[in-house]
Design an enzyme around this catalytic site. Sequence first.
Site, mmCIF file in Angstrom:
data_model
loop_
_atom_site.group_PDB
_atom_site.id
_atom_site.type_symbol
_atom_site.label_atom_id
_atom_site.label_comp_id
_atom_site.label_asym_id
_atom_site.label_seq_id
_atom_site.Cartn_x
_atom_site.Cartn_y
_atom_site.Cartn_z
ATOM 1 N N GLU A 176 -0.986 -35.653 65.111
ATOM 2 C CA GLU A 176 -0.921 -37.105 65.259
ATOM 3 C C GLU A 176 -1.658 -37.607 66.491
ATOM 4 O OE1 GLU A 176 3.371 -37.595 64.648
ATOM 5 O OE2 GLU A 176 2.877 -38.228 62.616
ATOM 6 N N GLU B 142 4.217 -31.050 56.976
ATOM 7 C CA GLU B 142 5.598 -31.464 57.241
ATOM 8 C C GLU B 142 6.136 -32.091 55.959
ATOM 9 O OE1 GLU B 142 6.101 -33.968 60.755
ATOM 10 O OE2 GLU B 142 4.546 -32.832 61.798
HETATM 11 C C1 GAL Z 1 5.984 -36.438 62.184
HETATM 12 C C2 GAL Z 1 5.610 -35.768 63.461
HETATM 13 C C3 GAL Z 1 6.702 -34.904 64.015
HETATM 14 C C4 GAL Z 1 8.011 -35.626 63.974
HETATM 15 C C5 GAL Z 1 8.299 -36.036 62.579
HETATM 16 C C6 GAL Z 1 9.557 -36.827 62.444
HETATM 17 O O1 GAL Z 1 5.237 -37.565 61.984
HETATM 18 O O2 GAL Z 1 4.456 -34.992 63.307
HETATM 19 O O3 GAL Z 1 6.387 -34.543 65.320
HETATM 20 O O4 GAL Z 1 7.938 -36.755 64.766
HETATM 21 O O5 GAL Z 1 7.285 -36.877 62.112
HETATM 22 O O6 GAL Z 1 10.662 -36.173 62.899
#
Ligand code: GAL
Length: 952
Positions: A413, A483
């Site tokens: 990010e 993620e």
């Molecule tokens: C993503 C980010 C993580 C964390 C997650 C939400 O966007 O890469 O670091 O913030 O969201 O928990």
Amino acid sequence: MSIRTATDYIEDVAPGSGVLPPRAWYASSDAASLSLNGRWRFRLSATADAEDDSFAEPGFDAGNWAEVPVPGHWVLQGHGSPVYTNVHYPFPVDPPRVPTENPTGDHLRVFDLPEDWPPDDAAVLRFDGVESCARVWLNGTDLGEFKGSRLPHEFAVGHLLRPAGNVLAVRVHQWSAGSYLEDQDQWWLPGIFRDVTLLHRPAGGVLDFFVHASYDHVRGEGTLKVDSDVEGRVTVPALGVDVSTGEPVTVPVEPWTAETPTLYDGVLATEGERVPLRIGFRTVALEDGLIKVNGKPLLLKGVNRHEWHPEKGRALDSETMREDVLLMKRHNINAVRTSHYPPHPAFLGLCDELGLWVVDECDLETHGFVEQAWRDNPVDDDRWTPALLDRAARMVERDKNHPSVILWSLGNEAGTGRGLTAMAEWIHGRDTSRLVHYEGDINCRDTDVYSRMYAYHGEVERIGRRLDGGDHKRRELPFFLCEYGHAMGNGPGGIADYQRLFETHDRLQGGFIWEWIDHGIRDERYGFAYGGDFGEELHDGNFVCDGLLFPDRTPSPGLVEYQKVIEPVRFESDGADGTVRVRNMYDFVDLSALAFEWSCQVDGETLESGPLSVPVLAPGESAVVKLPQPPPDARGGETQWTVRALLAADTAWGAQGHTVAWGQFRVWARPAVRVAPSAAPVPGDGRITLGPASFDARTGALRTIGGVDVTGLHLDVWRAPTDNDMGAEWQSDVRYGQLWRELGLHRMRHRLDAVEAGDDALTVRTRVAPAAREMGLATVYRWTSDGTRLNLTVSVAPRGNWTVPLPRLGIRLGLPGSVNRVRWFGGGPGEAYPDTTSASLLGRWDSTVDELQTPYVRPQENGARADVRWAEIGGLRIEGDPEFWFSARRWTNEQLDAAAHLTDLTPGDTVWVNLDHGQHGIGSQSCGPGPLPRYFLWAAPAEFSFVFSETG
Ligand code: GAL
């Protein structure tokens, strides 16, 4: 005109000065080293320039300073406090400037060299991690300064060393230009949080080296070439290898994979030093649009791992790192993304040894610039590029010899920009044996894989079918979710549905759950503290607790669910035909390491069990295996098969008998629960008696069942919203947790319309609705009895305009607070919700009210057991028709809802039992999609029954 001051380096975008070039991280066999971990003198100042640098001079008296252990974070050691923000910088954004209030920790350590420390003078001082900027002096000489918190930095110090009384002074600033590159979603934790080591560097010793160890899966051969800055020989006794550095050698080998982490011990010997090598042969390639290792496509069953310990923060000891890897292996996890920085190097050693695919991520995130539409983003500003390249190089050079690392990730990010392109180009040039990842590069301009986070199931399916558009390059690339499955609080839901997609479409190579562990901080007041608990002026609350492990590393139900969803053996059967199909879901190994067994349960009790003979299936293969005949006395009861795959022998990560996979299949269904109404309601003395029960004659409220007092039985639709119910504020989809509260579902009123004592039933008619709203639930309780058992049939008919699903639908009742033991036949042992039922194993379970609670760091709905046929609690047996969701707690759902920390929950004098006909799904909306529509609990006409009786 600006005046350069002694602290200008803090706001300098340059990575540092005086440090040595990065190189591989290794432990020498014969060069001396001295750990400088331990107790250091410590002084905290509120600003960077509050104190001059005289403390670095030998002879300075720090006798009245505090002491802190190194490695550590001073804010977790009683000096100042931690701050948690997700996206926001906790200081004004004006790069590269940082606030005047810049907590600065002066660290001082006096050390002697061991007596056998070699007399020649070459030595380096290595810092494995300091947040966020350090300036270092040895014996009064200013060595330089550095940024890049989770990266190693070394200084040449040999010429400054004395046999005794060396004074090492380190000034650490919490905020620096580097902080702009380290805006990861986590606690801001300044300090020297990884090891400090003095390394002797013998003349003619090893400097840097690069182990190239590839595997040709067609020929079964590995090719080894070790490039070394200093010439020497490479020996690998088990392979008969003895070659010069730089000279390739090809020999038959066993390859390294996460499933078969074969490492060959070798030695790199130069004139002055011997360094042990642990060599894993494997070839990572992009082929046919897929990530392949050793010629086979991977399915990544991963997690995102931040380094976390509830007391030590990111200062992890080696036992904790090992525990992480062991827990991952035991839960069928095969991959880890080191979100969002290179971990302690020992962690990668464990991944090599025990077998995990690693996406090694650079220490880079500039997320806070999103607030200004990415204007001034350092990754698109040439002045910062040297710092970015420095970070890329420090990661790659440090970690390049780990076979477990198969992808480099540029960071997280950080938007897009020239700096990222420069990093990718440098990495591609330096290491052609791995692929490059960065999620923010949506068109894969610089990267080798298409990666996304939190994409909805529907979109993932389109990507799997290659219907997602994108430019030509991206369409040819493999996909994974770097993620998904946001594990905040109760959940994540819907991961089985993702897994089905991954297993259906080749292009989908799996994903990484967000995230491994809750970053709760152990705290006397709160149990575990989260954002805001330290009085931060800006914070993101419990968004920092979104892991599959609780902060103390107890697996949460989310991890147990994930373990089941990604199990490497699948069992498929309709039960009734007496066969089961066994499928090998591993990518590389056959099933010879597993033993199989079957068992047969009748009404949840195992009657028979035995070994199951399964052919040694190759990866991807399946076979139909015959099950024995169910025992003859099974007829008449609910009958099922349970089959299991277990470790046949102890492995490096699991004991013999550890369950790797399981399946359950029904043979004969559950017989219907019937109570023939024969007893009549008998009025008298303000009460109505019906069979074993008595009711309040005026309100129709149940009072007793036999000798058991019951209070407050009524329809219940409220659950303490989960983090996933509440959703993230940036979500554009409806967030039902919010709407439920807005509509008043947490304050439903129960209007009594009628109490009717009929010939064989007591009927209580009500309307359940919140103030200010026209919609409600016409609810009828119909009580009957056969004289000994009591049947309740609840009919619910929605009235008015329901635009939201219900949180839950069922009844709640109160039992005396002395109740503790619970037995049930249904899903267990842990909780389950409609889209988290994979790991719910049908059987007979025994627990206590206290153990039924799942300790989510922020209290919320938890602890429901699924598919319950019957439960026994407090002298009552409750049978459901149909099966129900069972939960019991020592506080009401409203109290659970009101609690912010576990310490807010105190037992009352009633145990509240919920018997639910339905629960709304969980989903992942705290940072992703809500539940899929099929897990919605829409307000619709419903009827469900419970049979109550006293237990003997
Ligand atoms: C993503 C980010 C993580 C964390 C997650 C939400 O966007 O890469 O670091 O913030 O969201 O928990």
